[in-house]
Design an enzyme around this catalytic site. Structure first.
Site, PDB file in Angstrom:
ATOM      1  N   HIS A 199      26.719  37.677  21.464  1.00  0.00           N
ATOM      2  CA  HIS A 199      27.981  37.537  20.842  1.00  0.00           C
ATOM      3  C   HIS A 199      28.109  37.999  19.522  1.00  0.00           C
ATOM      4  O   HIS A 199      29.059  38.302  18.792  1.00  0.00           O
ATOM      5  CB  HIS A 199      28.742  36.261  20.890  1.00  0.00           C
ATOM      6  CG  HIS A 199      28.195  35.409  20.027  1.00  0.00           C
ATOM      7  ND1 HIS A 199      26.985  34.481  20.178  1.00  0.00           N
ATOM      8  CD2 HIS A 199      28.791  34.847  18.757  1.00  0.00           C
ATOM      9  CE1 HIS A 199      26.804  33.623  18.866  1.00  0.00           C
ATOM     10  NE2 HIS A 199      27.938  34.119  18.217  1.00  0.00           N
ATOM     11  N   GLU A 443      28.151  57.936  37.293  1.00  0.00           N
ATOM     12  CA  GLU A 443      27.026  57.429  36.518  1.00  0.00           C
ATOM     13  C   GLU A 443      25.852  57.318  37.546  1.00  0.00           C
ATOM     14  O   GLU A 443      25.037  56.848  36.857  1.00  0.00           O
ATOM     15  CB  GLU A 443      27.488  56.185  35.931  1.00  0.00           C
ATOM     16  CG  GLU A 443      28.154  55.347  36.604  1.00  0.00           C
ATOM     17  CD  GLU A 443      28.897  53.998  35.913  1.00  0.00           C
ATOM     18  OE1 GLU A 443      28.315  53.851  34.875  1.00  0.00           O
ATOM     19  OE2 GLU A 443      29.712  53.144  36.456  1.00  0.00           O
ATOM     20  N   ASP A 467      24.190  55.561  32.112  1.00  0.00           N
ATOM     21  CA  ASP A 467      23.616  55.184  33.262  1.00  0.00           C
ATOM     22  C   ASP A 467      23.160  56.409  34.165  1.00  0.00           C
ATOM     23  O   ASP A 467      22.291  56.344  34.811  1.00  0.00           O
ATOM     24  CB  ASP A 467      24.508  54.291  34.178  1.00  0.00           C
ATOM     25  CG  ASP A 467      24.442  52.731  33.997  1.00  0.00           C
ATOM     26  OD1 ASP A 467      23.369  52.387  33.623  1.00  0.00           O
ATOM     27  OD2 ASP A 467      25.390  52.058  34.152  1.00  0.00           O
ATOM     28  N   CYS A 514      32.320  59.379  28.556  1.00  0.00           N
ATOM     29  CA  CYS A 514      32.491  58.194  27.910  1.00  0.00           C
ATOM     30  C   CYS A 514      31.018  57.610  27.413  1.00  0.00           C
ATOM     31  O   CYS A 514      31.375  56.308  27.107  1.00  0.00           O
ATOM     32  CB  CYS A 514      33.433  57.467  28.623  1.00  0.00           C
ATOM     33  SG  CYS A 514      32.656  56.656  30.001  1.00  0.00           S
TER      34      CYS A 514
END
Length: 590
Positions: A199, A443, A467, A514
């Site tokens: 986080h 991907e 990926d 992307c």
């Protein structure tokens, strides 16, 4: 003496400033037991401290939600829930009554028992799930710290009261440590522990401050106040830099600031090549408030809205309303005329409290139950998200995208479920958008090979190069031992990208990239030369990409792509692209 340490870069940029060391190792408990007559007083102290900690967590949740959106605010919602849990309170009080423990010791004893159980469990689960279990253990330690602060009356100096901004150094950073971080008070941070999905890493990206995690032991070499440098591009922490190092990084920081000012001038200018070909630039986001970053950097919309953070740091899976509010916030920020591509859940089963029992069954997580495969098994999760997306689509130009599709059958199952959800909403008379565009990620190699068949089912493709590189070359992108194999310029990867782009042209559907590849100026001419007319990247990368595009001609880009596709190795291709970028933008290819 100058000291250098290397870690995982999680947020780019260069910061130079005084060190502030945050102690996250806990607070010393001065006494263990009390006399029996003091037990009622200890229970009263405990309850008061827990109530104060709950109030702190609630205040933090509200403040962080207002600043950074509900996704980060959910971290403190989980804390608030745990601190208010009657079962936890009862167990602590029972320790005080039965053993005459002090309130401090009872809190620490119970939570440390929880932590020990989690750490033991971490050794029995697959490696991919271990980080998540250890993260939960760390959050229990953070809960302990929050309660002990109120019991012992000790607290650290508020960041707002510092005389100058600092660079925070810590073993690790708990949510309570980072609640008051702002670019005004914290220039950067570096930690001994942590990974690129923690986080704190996500918060650094949200604040857009340089950050490095996972450095290893270094805090014994710093006491606070020393000048330190954080290079978030290369993952370098420098303590007590010498004059030449300081001069180098002052120059680098000034160059980055100058470049940022130069890029700011490009914000409202179109991404158009020298010969007039428009290239649509979109932003990749994870948190709702990052939509504003897209506007600030001149993006034309959101090309990838990752929704995984809605599921993390929570004790329960997100509700339909939580999904809807997150999507609504992004759409309202961008406006109804800018596209928002929402990618459905792309996580493994280990991230769900309701699926924890299945974690141990995963032998190879990258080839196992994750992403769309998980959604097709957990239809309750999937349909909840689909409902929220369809409802939010009434507010603007929303598009839905399915990740990790590897077969035509999977894609058709997704479309069938989407239609079922539409029928449910129609029957319930809930407003939704029925004709939102549908896309799929490309991907995995099978999807690229089947692109002509998948194109019959969707309105657009989005190539996820991260990926795609990993699966094509069978090289884990997080494994340093095979890092030399993981290269987006590998000829095998480029051939798959070219094949997908050619299918898109024939079938007249949009093709986007992307992955991280689309955010690297080095690869922009190649992608344009292969026929890409839409790129999606981290917002802060948008101005760099736009500058390359505005200095490029499509015919020279096509020539570069032709030459690159004839080369035999990724090293040769990267070398050639660097030479060409130096010619297009002198100084930008280093």
């Amino acid at each position: 003496m100058e000291l250098r340490y290397y870690g995982i870069p999680v947020s780019p940029g260069v910061a130079i400033g005084p060190a502030l060391v945050i102690d996250t190792e806990g607070i010393r408990i001065t006494h263990r037991t009390v006399i029996p007559e003091q037990v009622p007083q200890e229970i009263a102290r405990l309850r008061q401290a827990l109530d104060q900690a709950v109030a702190d967590a609630r205040d933090n949740r509200q403040r962080i939600t207002a600043l950074h959106g509900p996704a980060l605010g959910n971290i403190f919602a989980a804390h608030e829930s745990a601190l208010a849990d009657p079962a936890i309170r009862t167990q602590i009080e029972q320790l005080i009554r039965e053993h005459n423990y002090s309130a401090e010791y009872a809190v620490s004893r119970l939570i440390r028992d929880y932590v020990k159980k989690l750490e033991d469990a971490a050794q029995r689960v697959p490696e991919h799930a271990r980080a998540e279990v250890l993260r939960r253990a760390a959050e229990f330690i953070d809960l302990e710290k929050q309660v002990l602060v109120h019991l012992l009356g000790k607290d650290s100096e508020p960041l707002q009261e510092l005389s100058e901004p600092v660079i925070v150094l810590a073993t690790d950073l708990m949510p309570s440590d980072t609640a008051d971080f702002t670019p005004r008070t914290v220039l950067a941070f570096a930690t001994e522990k942590g990974g690129n999905t923690s986080h704190t890493a996500i918060l650094a990206g949200a604040l857009e401050i340089p950050a490095i995690v996972g450095i290893g032991k270094f805090l014994t070499q710093v006491s606070g106040g020393e000048t330190v440098i954080v290079d978030g591009d290369q993952g370098v922490l420098i303590i007590n830099p010498d004059e030449s190092t300081l001069a180098y990084y002052e120059e680098k920081r000034a160059a980055l600031l100058s470049r940022a000012d130069r890029y700011l001038l490009l914000r409202d200018k179109p991404a158009v090549t020298l010969d007039g070909v428009p290239i649509r630039l979109l932003g990749n986001i994870e948190l709702a408030h990052e939509a504003q970053h897209c506007l600030d950097r001149g993006a034309e919309g959101v090309g990838l809205y990752r929704t995984e953070f809605l599921y993390l740091n929570k004790t329960a899976d997100p509700t339909e309303e939580e999904h809807y509010e997150a999507y609504r916030a992004v759409i309202l920020t961008l406006g109804a005329d800018k596209p928002v591509v929402i990618r459905t859940l792309d996580l493994g089963a280990d991230k769900f409290s309701s699926l924890s029992s299945s974690v141990a069954e995963e032998k190879n997580p990258f080839l196992g139950l994750r992403s769309i495969r998980l959604c097709l098994q957990r239809l309750d999760l999937f349909k909840t998200q689909l409902r929220a997306i369809l409802r939010a689509a009434t507010l603007g130009d929303v598009r839905i995208m399915f990740p990790m599709i590897s077969t035509v059958e999977e894609l058709r199952q997704c479309r069938t479920l989407l239609n079922e959800v539409k029928e449910d909403l129609l029957e319930e008379q809930v407003p939704f958008k029925a004709d939102l565009p549908i896309g799929t990620m490309i991907e995995v190699p099978s999807a690229a090979i089947l692109a002509d068949l998948l194109a019959r089912e969707v309105h657009f493709f989005s190539i996820g190069t991260n990926d795609l590189v990993q699966y094509t070359l069978a090289a884990d992108r997080n494994n340093q031992q095979v890092a030399n194999l993981y290269n987006p310029a590998d000829p095998a990867v480029l051939r798959l990208i070219r094949q997908v782009v050619e299918v898109g042209k024939r079938k007249e559907i949009e093709v986007n990239v992307c992955g991280e590849m689309s955010g690297e100026p080095l690869y922009v001419p190649l992608l344009v030369g292969l026929g890409l007319r839409q790129l999606s990247a981290t917002p802060r990368k948008i101005p760099e990409i736009k500058r390359v595009i505005r200095q490029l001609r499509t015919d020279e880009a096509e020539q570069m792509a032709q030459v690159a596709m004839q080369l035999e190795t990724a090293r040769q291709i990267n070398g050639y692209l660097r030479e060409q970028l130096r010619r297009i933008l002198p100084g930008e290819a280093e």
